[in-house]
Design an enzyme around this catalytic site. Structure first.
Site, mmCIF file in Angstrom:
data_model
loop_
_atom_site.group_PDB
_atom_site.id
_atom_site.type_symbol
_atom_site.label_atom_id
_atom_site.label_comp_id
_atom_site.label_asym_id
_atom_site.label_seq_id
_atom_site.Cartn_x
_atom_site.Cartn_y
_atom_site.Cartn_z
ATOM 1 C CG HIS A 224 55.259 61.456 -8.524
ATOM 2 N ND1 HIS A 224 56.367 60.681 -8.236
ATOM 3 C CD2 HIS A 224 55.497 61.992 -9.755
ATOM 4 C CE1 HIS A 224 57.240 60.765 -9.229
ATOM 5 N NE2 HIS A 224 56.727 61.532 -10.177
ATOM 6 C CD GLU B 252 55.885 64.539 -11.776
ATOM 7 O OE1 GLU B 252 55.840 63.672 -12.677
ATOM 8 O OE2 GLU B 252 56.886 64.693 -11.031
ATOM 9 C CG HIS C 299 54.979 60.737 -14.709
ATOM 10 N ND1 HIS C 299 55.490 60.714 -13.433
ATOM 11 C CD2 HIS C 299 54.490 59.485 -14.952
ATOM 12 C CE1 HIS C 299 55.329 59.505 -12.918
ATOM 13 N NE2 HIS C 299 54.716 58.739 -13.811
ATOM 14 C CD GLU D 116 57.900 62.623 -17.514
ATOM 15 O OE1 GLU D 116 57.699 63.777 -17.085
ATOM 16 O OE2 GLU D 116 58.134 61.651 -16.775
#
Length: 312
Positions: free
Chosen positions: A102, A139, A194, A276
């Site tokens: 992101h 995030e 992430h 993650e």
């Protein structure tokens, strides 16, 4: 969490030189094993945040969470094992692409990030805003901080490191461009960093691996096996470095999840995985993710995994 994710989502080579000329090296850690929810995850609010050992040891990171311009970083030299004979960095000649998930500016560019791009078998949105903790730590802030720490650890070992972005652009890049950057660099490994945004009680880390996809412009046939090797090594080292367990809500306790719907994986022609690091929506995981000390451990674990993979 990766943009297009479905809903259920390392010691200092202590190189001690004694006065007698003896040296002892402390060898690093190794670890365990452990997919995110993309489309369908709730975009996080535009809240500001202050996001502020592998069988071969890694040097300590001097990372502070601040970055350098997008592109490549190269080693500044060699380390000395005896004070006289230089030791060639173990990852010299290797290229690693790091992809911070992101972009903190995405929330201001909804039109751009909502435009669909070709991911091989289908089309998906360019990107999303990512998730956040309940207190507003985003995030995007987390992934950039961990990526900076990871970059410094890998560079210290001699690797050439390329970032897909360094918060040096207002939004994006889109998922297809992120894949193209890794491909163009002919990376030995690509890791997309992430954090998940799942339900409270869902805890732990997981590593997303590419499924075998051969449709349209996507063909992961050649990267499935090496990507799994990379992912397994990262999951193992990450668990040891951070002390956290594989996700309790997917992957059947392995910390591994195979996906066929992520453009960043489907379009990659080089070994690539998503990591993650934890669930930002769970209070206990959030407490870890917001700790700079823990983020350094996370970066160490990922670096250790990459290093063991690249050394074969």
């Amino acid at each position: 969490m990766p943009y297009d994710h479905r809903k259920t989502t390392r010691r200092t080579l202590a190189l001690a030189l004694a006065a007698t000329g003896c040296c002892a090296a402390l060898a690093g850690c190794a670890a365990s094993q452990a997919s995110p929810q993309e489309n369908g995850k709730q975009p996080s609010p535009p809240l500001a945040s202050d996001g502020q050992p592998t069988r071969s040891p890694l040097p300590p990171s001097a990372a502070t969470g601040t970055g350098t311009p997008t592109g490549t970083t190269t080693p500044t030299g060699t380390t000395a094992a005896t004070g006289t004979n230089p030791v060639k960095p173990s990852l010299a000649g290797r290229t690693v692409v790091l992809d911070p998930g992101h972009n903190s500016g995405n929330f201001r560019h909804s039109t751009e990030i909502n435009q669909k791009v070709n991911i091989g078998a289908t089309r998906k949105e360019c990107d999303t805003t990512g998730t956040s903790t309940n207190a507003g730590y985003t995030e995007a802030s987390f992934t950039l901080d961990v990526t900076h720490r990871l970059r410094d650890l890998l560079t210290a070992r001699g690797a050439k490191v390329v970032l897909t972005h360094d918060a040096d652009r207002p939004w994006g890049p889109c998922i297809d461009e992120r894949a193209k950057i890794g491909n163009a660099a002919r990376a030995d490994a690509v890791v997309s960093v992430h954090a998940d945004g799942s339900a409270v009680g869902n805890r732990g880390f997981h590593v997303i691996l590419p499924a075998r996809v051969r449709e349209g412009s996507a063909d992961t046939t050649k990267i499935v096996d090496p990507s799994r090797d990379l992912g397994e090594r990262i999951a193992d080292r990450f668990a040891r470095a951070t002390g956290t367990a594989p996700a309790n809500y997917l992957g059947s306790g392995t910390g591994l999840d195979v996906r066929d719907d992520l453009g960043g994986l489907n379009l990659s022609t080089v070994p690539k995985v998503f990591v993650e690091c934890g669930n930002m929506r769970d209070p206990k995981d959030a407490q870890l993710l917001t700790s700079a000390t823990w983020r350094q451990k996370a970066a160490q674990g990922i670096a250790d995994g990459i290093a063991t993979y690249l050394k074969g």
